[in-house]
Design an enzyme around this catalytic site. Sequence first.
Site, PDB file in Angstrom:
ATOM      1  N   GLN A  12       4.150   4.507   4.509  1.00 22.55           N
ATOM      2  CA  GLN A  12       3.688   5.301   3.364  1.00 22.55           C
ATOM      3  C   GLN A  12       2.209   5.085   3.073  1.00 22.55           C
ATOM      4  O   GLN A  12       1.454   6.033   2.890  1.00 22.55           O
ATOM      5  CB  GLN A  12       4.497   4.931   2.117  1.00 22.55           C
ATOM      6  CG  GLN A  12       5.971   5.251   2.212  1.00 22.55           C
ATOM      7  CD  GLN A  12       6.710   4.859   0.951  1.00 22.55           C
ATOM      8  OE1 GLN A  12       6.662   5.570  -0.048  1.00 22.55           O
ATOM      9  NE2 GLN A  12       7.381   3.730   0.974  1.00 22.55           N
ATOM     10  N   THR A 107       3.109  -8.060  -1.516  1.00 27.72           N
ATOM     11  CA  THR A 107       4.135  -7.527  -2.405  1.00 27.72           C
ATOM     12  C   THR A 107       4.406  -8.379  -3.632  1.00 27.72           C
ATOM     13  O   THR A 107       4.160  -9.592  -3.624  1.00 27.72           O
ATOM     14  CB  THR A 107       5.456  -7.376  -1.609  1.00 27.72           C
ATOM     15  OG1 THR A 107       6.521  -6.997  -2.488  1.00 27.72           O
ATOM     16  CG2 THR A 107       5.848  -8.693  -0.969  1.00 27.72           C
ATOM     17  N   ASP A 108       4.935  -7.734  -4.667  1.00 28.91           N
ATOM     18  CA  ASP A 108       5.384  -8.444  -5.860  1.00 28.91           C
ATOM     19  C   ASP A 108       6.587  -9.338  -5.564  1.00 28.91           C
ATOM     20  O   ASP A 108       6.898 -10.251  -6.335  1.00 28.91           O
ATOM     21  CB  ASP A 108       5.768  -7.427  -6.951  1.00 28.91           C
ATOM     22  CG  ASP A 108       6.824  -6.431  -6.472  1.00 28.91           C
ATOM     23  OD1 ASP A 108       6.613  -5.820  -5.410  1.00 28.91           O
ATOM     24  OD2 ASP A 108       7.842  -6.263  -7.150  1.00 28.91           O
ATOM     25  N   TYR A 131      12.641 -11.141   2.816  1.00 28.00           N
ATOM     26  CA  TYR A 131      11.474 -10.259   2.842  1.00 28.00           C
ATOM     27  C   TYR A 131      10.304 -10.899   2.103  1.00 28.00           C
ATOM     28  O   TYR A 131       9.188 -10.972   2.626  1.00 28.00           O
ATOM     29  CB  TYR A 131      11.829  -8.912   2.205  1.00 28.00           C
ATOM     30  CG  TYR A 131      10.634  -8.022   1.947  1.00 28.00           C
ATOM     31  CD1 TYR A 131       9.958  -7.405   2.991  1.00 28.00           C
ATOM     32  CD2 TYR A 131      10.177  -7.806   0.640  1.00 28.00           C
ATOM     33  CE1 TYR A 131       8.857  -6.591   2.747  1.00 28.00           C
ATOM     34  CE2 TYR A 131       9.091  -6.991   0.391  1.00 28.00           C
ATOM     35  CZ  TYR A 131       8.425  -6.398   1.447  1.00 28.00           C
ATOM     36  OH  TYR A 131       7.330  -5.605   1.197  1.00 28.00           O
ATOM     37  N   TRP A 156       6.705  -1.688  -5.812  1.00 24.79           N
ATOM     38  CA  TRP A 156       7.538  -0.490  -5.981  1.00 24.79           C
ATOM     39  C   TRP A 156       6.843   0.749  -5.389  1.00 24.79           C
ATOM     40  O   TRP A 156       6.679   1.777  -6.055  1.00 24.79           O
ATOM     41  CB  TRP A 156       7.837  -0.271  -7.463  1.00 24.79           C
ATOM     42  CG  TRP A 156       8.726  -1.305  -8.098  1.00 24.79           C
ATOM     43  CD1 TRP A 156       8.917  -2.603  -7.698  1.00 24.79           C
ATOM     44  CD2 TRP A 156       9.535  -1.133  -9.262  1.00 24.79           C
ATOM     45  NE1 TRP A 156       9.785  -3.246  -8.541  1.00 24.79           N
ATOM     46  CE2 TRP A 156      10.188  -2.365  -9.527  1.00 24.79           C
ATOM     47  CE3 TRP A 156       9.758  -0.079 -10.140  1.00 24.79           C
ATOM     48  CZ2 TRP A 156      11.055  -2.545 -10.596  1.00 24.79           C
ATOM     49  CZ3 TRP A 156      10.623  -0.266 -11.212  1.00 24.79           C
ATOM     50  CH2 TRP A 156      11.274  -1.483 -11.427  1.00 24.79           C
TER      51      TRP A 156
END
Length: 299
Positions: A12, A107-108, A131, A156
């Site tokens: 993405q 990432t969070d 992950y 997200w």
Amino acid sequence: MTRILLIGITGQVGWELQRTLLTLGEVVSVGREVPTPSLQMDLSQPTTIRTVIREVRPSLIVNAAAYTAVDKAESEPELAMAINGTAPGVMAEEAKLLGAGVIHYSTDYVFNGNQSKPYTEKDRPDPLNIYGKTKLAGEQAIQAIDLPHLILRTSWVYGSRGKNFLLTMLKLAQEREVLSVVNDQVGSPTWSRAIAESTAQILSQGLQDIPAFLDSNRGIYNLTSTGQTSWYEFAKAIFKLDPNSNQHKLKKLLAIPSSEYPTPAKRPAYSLLSTEKISSQFGLVMPHWHRSLEYVLGL
């Protein structure tokens, strides 16, 4: 002209970066499936990473590739670690040999979600799932190499292509009359295009010498939308704003706790990341998640 090696063009963020980075220099895009065999890179195979980087000889490596199947990672920890944990370190090693810089996305999910205020870059990571652990390993692998780098933590991620929550909800709304969505996980949905455009805005400030610019600003930065919501409220906003809502079969949206929707990987209950550092350092103003959603849906 700056030569930029973009890794992960089918994802993405990588897809959006192909467009936003074009104004900054020569972009060479690579991945597992690209027309040019010499530019095919398998992140589970370090040899292919080194071969491609040495052929392209970039002054900047932008790594937008990752193993992102959060639940599947629980049953494929070795593959997830190879792609998310080991590969970024290999890229950093090769970049240092070239005198190049690296931008890497994280990432969070490196946090456990036990806080009640937005996580800052100084908060101690404590991932709950495979992950998150592999993404943290990738951060640490880059940090272990003394080279110019930015690690951009986001959360997200969604957009108009690929596999993400937005597209899943739009599809299910046309298939089901009743839908249940988790309401006890809080975060900030972040549009993949906003991530790509923000990356380009940051880099545009150091075009004269990108490695030197990254070196003077090296470190971890949170890069997410502003505002907060739950998955349930996010879904509700999607259905309300969808210009094709007249095609929905959906009649009832139910809010449920995570305990009623068990998954192989445990998710953090609280995923908000503070963007104060990136705003202060680069003058970057991130959009509110709801405004971005309106743009994605063409409103």
